[in-house]
Motif scaffolding. Structure first.
Motif, PDB file in Angstrom:
ATOM      1  N   PHE A  28      37.162  37.425  40.582  1.00 22.35           N
ATOM      2  CA  PHE A  28      38.379  36.856  40.027  1.00 22.35           C
ATOM      3  C   PHE A  28      39.524  37.864  40.185  1.00 22.35           C
ATOM      4  N   ILE A  29      40.030  37.986  41.394  1.00 24.50           N
ATOM      5  CA  ILE A  29      41.023  39.019  41.685  1.00 24.50           C
ATOM      6  C   ILE A  29      42.389  38.732  41.079  1.00 24.50           C
ATOM      7  N   LEU A  30      42.631  37.508  40.642  1.00 20.98           N
ATOM      8  CA  LEU A  30      43.920  37.155  40.052  1.00 20.98           C
ATOM      9  C   LEU A  30      43.913  37.241  38.530  1.00 20.98           C
ATOM     10  N   ARG A  31      42.829  37.747  37.964  1.00 23.48           N
ATOM     11  CA  ARG A  31      42.680  37.820  36.514  1.00 23.48           C
ATOM     12  C   ARG A  31      43.870  38.523  35.872  1.00 23.48           C
ATOM     13  N   GLY A  32      44.459  37.854  34.893  1.00 19.41           N
ATOM     14  CA  GLY A  32      45.560  38.428  34.146  1.00 19.41           C
ATOM     15  C   GLY A  32      46.918  38.334  34.819  1.00 19.41           C
ATOM     16  N   LEU A  33      46.994  37.663  35.965  1.00 16.06           N
ATOM     17  CA  LEU A  33      48.249  37.631  36.699  1.00 16.06           C
ATOM     18  C   LEU A  33      49.045  36.342  36.545  1.00 16.06           C
ATOM     19  N   PHE A  34      48.419  35.263  36.054  1.00 10.97           N
ATOM     20  CA  PHE A  34      49.219  34.058  35.925  1.00 10.97           C
ATOM     21  C   PHE A  34      48.924  33.298  34.638  1.00 10.97           C
ATOM     22  N   LYS A  35      49.869  32.384  34.303  1.00 12.95           N
ATOM     23  CA  LYS A  35      49.863  31.675  33.022  1.00 12.95           C
ATOM     24  C   LYS A  35      49.677  30.175  33.239  1.00 12.95           C
ATOM     25  N   CYS A  36      49.247  29.500  32.187  1.00 15.95           N
ATOM     26  CA  CYS A  36      49.108  28.050  32.211  1.00 15.95           C
ATOM     27  C   CYS A  36      50.503  27.420  32.311  1.00 15.95           C
ATOM     28  N   PRO A  37      50.703  26.486  33.243  1.00 13.47           N
ATOM     29  CA  PRO A  37      52.030  25.881  33.378  1.00 13.47           C
ATOM     30  C   PRO A  37      52.394  24.958  32.212  1.00 13.47           C
ATOM     31  N   TYR A  38      51.420  24.556  31.405  1.00 14.94           N
ATOM     32  CA  TYR A  38      51.679  23.632  30.303  1.00 14.94           C
ATOM     33  C   TYR A  38      51.989  24.337  28.988  1.00 14.94           C
ATOM     34  N   CYS A  39      51.197  25.371  28.673  1.00 13.65           N
ATOM     35  CA  CYS A  39      51.375  26.014  27.357  1.00 13.65           C
ATOM     36  C   CYS A  39      51.759  27.488  27.432  1.00 13.65           C
TER      37      CYS A  39
END
Length: 155
Positions: free
Chosen positions: A112-123
């Motif tokens: 999971f190389i993207l861990r901690g890099l993006f957010k949920c677009p809904y909440c």
């Protein structure tokens, strides 16, 4: 509440284990929901439990960002303490040593190389990594990201 402090300081339980034990025993949180890692962390690091009132801890101009402790406004002994200052200080020491020993900043061999890099677009919550499959003889392993809030409420 005293049990949470005791478990962390004297029983050497982590935030997740404390939350899990409280949930297994069916003890609801103050909101009536299940306990989480973050609720245990918040309780253990909240100066209200040692009788202090603290303001100006966060900057809300660009989201919620914690300010340096020098900028906090602190009034000591504003109410009766639930835990001693010694226990609260031990929590700070233990917490810092756990971070130092956790290899938090070392590279990990996670898929999971993207861990901690993006957010949920809904909440706006952190997207967390999960995997499924490889159960009961299946060979297919699926790795994907899911909204952290959604995952906590579903499980």
């Amino acid at each position: 509440m005293k049990r949470i402090f005791h478990n962390y300081v004297y029983d050497n339980y982590g935030y997740k284990k404390i939350a899990s034990n409280l949930n297994i025993e069916g003890i609801p949180s103050s909101t009536g929901n299940q306990w989480s890692f973050s609720s245990i962390h918040s309780i253990l690091h909240n100066e209200a439990y040692v009788g202090n009132s603290v303001w100006n801890m966060h900057d809300y101009s660009k989201g919620k960002k914690k300010k340096p402790e020098e900028e906090w406004i602190r009034k000591e002994n504003t109410h009766v303490a639930l835990v001693s200052r010694e226990v609260f200080d031990l929590i700070k020491v233990k917490s810092k040593s756990r971070i130092k020993n956790s290899n938090l900043f070392e590279a990990s061999f996670t898929p999971f190389i993207l861990r901690g890099l993006f957010k949920c677009p809904y909440c706006g919550a952190n997207m967390v990594s999960v995997q499924s499959g490889n159960q009961k003889g299946t060979r297919t392993v699926r790795r994907y990201y899911i909204c952290g809030t959604y995952q906590r409420k579903v499980k």
